[in-house]
Design a protein around this motif. Structure first.
Motif, mmCIF file in Angstrom:
data_model
loop_
_atom_site.group_PDB
_atom_site.id
_atom_site.type_symbol
_atom_site.label_atom_id
_atom_site.label_comp_id
_atom_site.label_asym_id
_atom_site.label_seq_id
_atom_site.Cartn_x
_atom_site.Cartn_y
_atom_site.Cartn_z
ATOM 1 N N HIS A 1 66.477 21.219 -20.236
ATOM 2 C CA HIS A 1 66.833 20.252 -19.209
ATOM 3 C C HIS A 1 65.593 19.450 -18.825
ATOM 4 O O HIS A 1 64.585 20.008 -18.408
ATOM 5 C CB HIS A 1 67.399 20.947 -17.970
ATOM 6 C CG HIS A 1 67.877 19.967 -16.929
ATOM 7 N ND1 HIS A 1 69.146 19.437 -16.946
ATOM 8 C CD2 HIS A 1 67.251 19.401 -15.868
ATOM 9 C CE1 HIS A 1 69.284 18.596 -15.929
ATOM 10 N NE2 HIS A 1 68.137 18.553 -15.270
ATOM 11 N N GLU B 1 69.453 26.137 -23.963
ATOM 12 C CA GLU B 1 69.688 24.817 -23.385
ATOM 13 C C GLU B 1 68.452 24.338 -22.634
ATOM 14 O O GLU B 1 67.866 25.076 -21.850
ATOM 15 C CB GLU B 1 70.890 24.860 -22.430
ATOM 16 C CG GLU B 1 71.243 23.510 -21.842
ATOM 17 C CD GLU B 1 72.507 23.551 -20.996
ATOM 18 O OE1 GLU B 1 72.672 22.659 -20.141
ATOM 19 O OE2 GLU B 1 73.314 24.477 -21.205
ATOM 20 N N ALA C 1 72.749 30.825 -22.387
ATOM 21 C CA ALA C 1 72.227 29.509 -21.996
ATOM 22 C C ALA C 1 70.728 29.372 -22.217
ATOM 23 O O ALA C 1 70.141 28.366 -21.810
ATOM 24 C CB ALA C 1 72.553 29.234 -20.522
ATOM 25 N N HIS D 1 70.146 14.961 -20.677
ATOM 26 C CA HIS D 1 71.579 14.771 -20.406
ATOM 27 C C HIS D 1 71.957 13.300 -20.279
ATOM 28 O O HIS D 1 73.021 12.978 -19.750
ATOM 29 C CB HIS D 1 71.970 15.530 -19.132
ATOM 30 C CG HIS D 1 71.819 17.009 -19.257
ATOM 31 N ND1 HIS D 1 72.700 17.784 -19.957
ATOM 32 C CD2 HIS D 1 70.863 17.854 -18.802
ATOM 33 C CE1 HIS D 1 72.322 19.047 -19.921
ATOM 34 N NE2 HIS D 1 71.195 19.126 -19.237
#
Length: 274
Positions: free
Chosen positions: A260, A258, A255, A265
């Motif tokens: 954020h 990824e 992960a 999102h």
């Protein structure tokens, strides 16, 4: 496609070292290395292994075509969802998947478990090491937490393996800049498993006050200190800490790429044509 009632090494590799991993039962005689998290039954009769109907397990032999096939069939007759590792340990090793060295594995007690003892009121290393042992070395390992001055006496009385103790002669302890977690990774032959190498840097930074080693070290230290104040019982703290290290390991494994933020999102907006 795997054979009937079999699992491929690649599929099993996604389950190994996770909280949801099924028991992995290794039937080979006197192995020197094994799949992480393997168990070694004390009885030849699979019906005495203690697995209940409805549970699952993976049975491993050398090549996937020997004793594992019969053992899995017997377990399935008892209602256990048993599968054989396709190709056995040979196929696992040939795929370059991680293995653990059993050279430094402590002797097992009559209950089939390895016993370990360390200082009470754990913070970082004394939670990280039990996590590593339970996920990669012995899922059934027992841990004893005692006052610092009692560790070696309890180790001798209970034939438990001492760890993260500063006394000379204790194998599982800090060495130079490396913490006990580092020592265990190397001794168990896991130093080439990249996710653990990444995790080790986080643990080392948090445990040795080198918070600039990696950005995540400060976060782990904060969480560890918070857990130690939430839980007055060391075993309750260990159980809570297992989830923390499960999450960190998965982040280290797959992960890291990824991102954020507020927009990462959000659904993609369609362009409305005029």
């Amino acid at each position: 496609m795997p054979a009937l009632n079999a699992i491929t090494p690649d599929k099993l590799a996604r389950l190994v070292a996770s909280a949801s991993a099924p028991p992995i039962v290794d039937l080979r005689e006197s192995p020197t290395e094994a799949i992480p998290g393997s168990l070694f039954p004390a009885h030849a009769d699979p019906t005495r292994w203690g697995y209940a109907a409805g549970s699952g397990t993976i049975v491993v032999d050398n090549d996937g075509g020997g004793s594992a096939v019969a053992a899995a069939a017997i377990l399935r007759s008892e209602g256990v969802a048993a599968e054989v590792l396709e190709g056995g340990f040979v196929a696992w090793a040939a795929s370059g998947l991680p293995t653990i060295s059993l050279a430094h594995l402590p002797p097992r007690h009559d209950d089939g478990r390895t016993w370990w003892v360390t200082r009470a009121r754990p913070k970082v290393d004394r939670i990280a090491c039990p996590w590593l042992i339970r996920r990669f070395v012995d899922p059934d390992a027992r841990f004893l937490f005692v006052a610092p001055g009692e560790v070696l006496a309890v180790a001798a009385q209970q034939q438990a393996e001492p760890f993260d103790v500063a006394d000379q002669g204790v194998f599982w302890s800090h060495r130079g800049e490396r913490c006990t977690f580092d020592v265990m990774i190397q001794a168990f032959g896991l130093e080439t498993h990249e996710p653990l190498v990444r995790l080790a840097a986080i643990v080392r930074g948090a445990d040795t006050d080198c918070l600039d080693l990696v950005p995540e070290a400060a976060g782990l230290l904060a969480i560890s200190l918070g857990l130690s104040r939430i839980h007055s019982d060391d075993h309750a703290q260990l159980e809570a800490g297992m989830a923390v290290y499960d999450a960190l390991y998965r982040w280290c494994r797959d992960a890291q790429g990824e991102k954020h933020n507020w927009s990462s999102h959000q659904p993609t907006r369609r362009k409305v044509s005029a």
